[in-house]
Write an enzyme that holds these catalytic residues in place. Sequence first.
Site, PDB file in Angstrom:
ATOM      1  CD  GLU A 239       4.663  -8.676   2.050  1.00 16.21           C
ATOM      2  OE1 GLU A 239       4.767  -7.439   1.885  1.00 16.21           O
ATOM      3  OE2 GLU A 239       5.460  -9.321   2.759  1.00 16.21           O
ATOM      4  CE  LYS A 255       9.302  -4.876   6.782  1.00 17.53           C
ATOM      5  NZ  LYS A 255       9.874  -6.202   6.807  1.00 17.53           N
TER       6      LYS A 255
END
Length: 434
Positions: A239, A255
Amino acid sequence: MRLFIRPIEGDAAATDVLRALDRRARHRGLASPAALTGDWFGGGAVLAPSVRVERRSPETAFEQLDEHPAVTADPASPDEAVGGGWIGYLGYGLTDPADAERLPRRRLPATAWGWADHVLRLDSGGQWWFEALARQEPRELGAELAELVRNAAEESYEFAPATGPVDAPDAALHRKSVRRCVEEIAAGEIFQANVCSRFSLPFEGSPLELFTAGSSRFRPARAAYLAGDWGAVASLSPELFLARHGDVVHSSPIKGTTPRRGPQDDHNAQVLRESLKDVAENVMIVDMARNDLGRVANTGGVTTPRLLRVQPHPGVWHLVSEVRAELPTGTPNAELLAATFPPASVTGAPKSRALEIIADLEADPREVYCGAVGMSSPVAGTELNVAIRTMEYTAGRVAFGVGGGITADSDAESEWQECLTKAAPLLSLLGRGD
């Protein structure tokens, strides 16, 4: 200060070059190398041959990334050139409301950085470069490192797995924390929060070999390795927290997670795409990232180029979005980080209250986990990952955190199973899983 850059012949893998640099550093009594591998600064790797990554003052952690010398670059230099810069991490505890009471249990510095005045860079086309920030060209150093790259793959290595029992988190306590978080949401205190737990186990091997084994197996987009007299960090993160180039900033919050049963697991990918809970969680985090960046961006300068893309990662599918912001000219990195750290995807909404609830629910400090690891270059800009899938080594043990975002629809058992899903690849890498 000038930027010097020279191409290097050879097609060695970044992990092989990193191992060769580690061997060189140990033989000469130099500081350990550091590495960014995957997708950094438009290329495949940035390796600092030797850099003293030292603990820094938490009070000036953000300002550290603005302490750059003026650099004159050759107009013919590649656009992807990095040259050097600050490489290190910002620990989650920098903004932990309970940091003072957690301090006796902290194993690593809150933040650590080191200045690298030369690097080896692997560009997107597979070409290696020697780059340096100096007053005069370091020709001998460049020639030495070019030879090292050419011969990097000559020796073989064998990774030693961990031994000893795994100190796993308390499943019942994690479920209790999830239920408490859902109650706080129902009471209107927060809309969402990230709840985490930690694994640890004895490890007698090389943390650098652990990193290279993980990088080769998982090929994470935002992997990073750092070491110092305080220990080592092997981050296998997928990420991006922030990538700042000039006055444009990108963030790619992740997410939403579901297990991935092989390369052709389209079924679980579709399940994730249609999950109301995971979609809502991602959208809330995107709104948070937009809000954080909006605090420093030009009016109307925050956009969302990509929303809710399902991407494959080791063992899991993730929902990934992208937020873009345009900053006023000359905005300091410290101001950007003050507005956005810790990353939205590992905190909650509203962030200030979520941080308080997280501090109340979690007994152990998150350390580097959920902070950020990366580099700030006077030539290339600043790029930081979100320090998930991140192993922390010190005093003969490896520890790592896992967790997930809790919303009103969260089920305590499902959230615990998500933690196990996220922990499984790292435990497997350490030789303690299937």
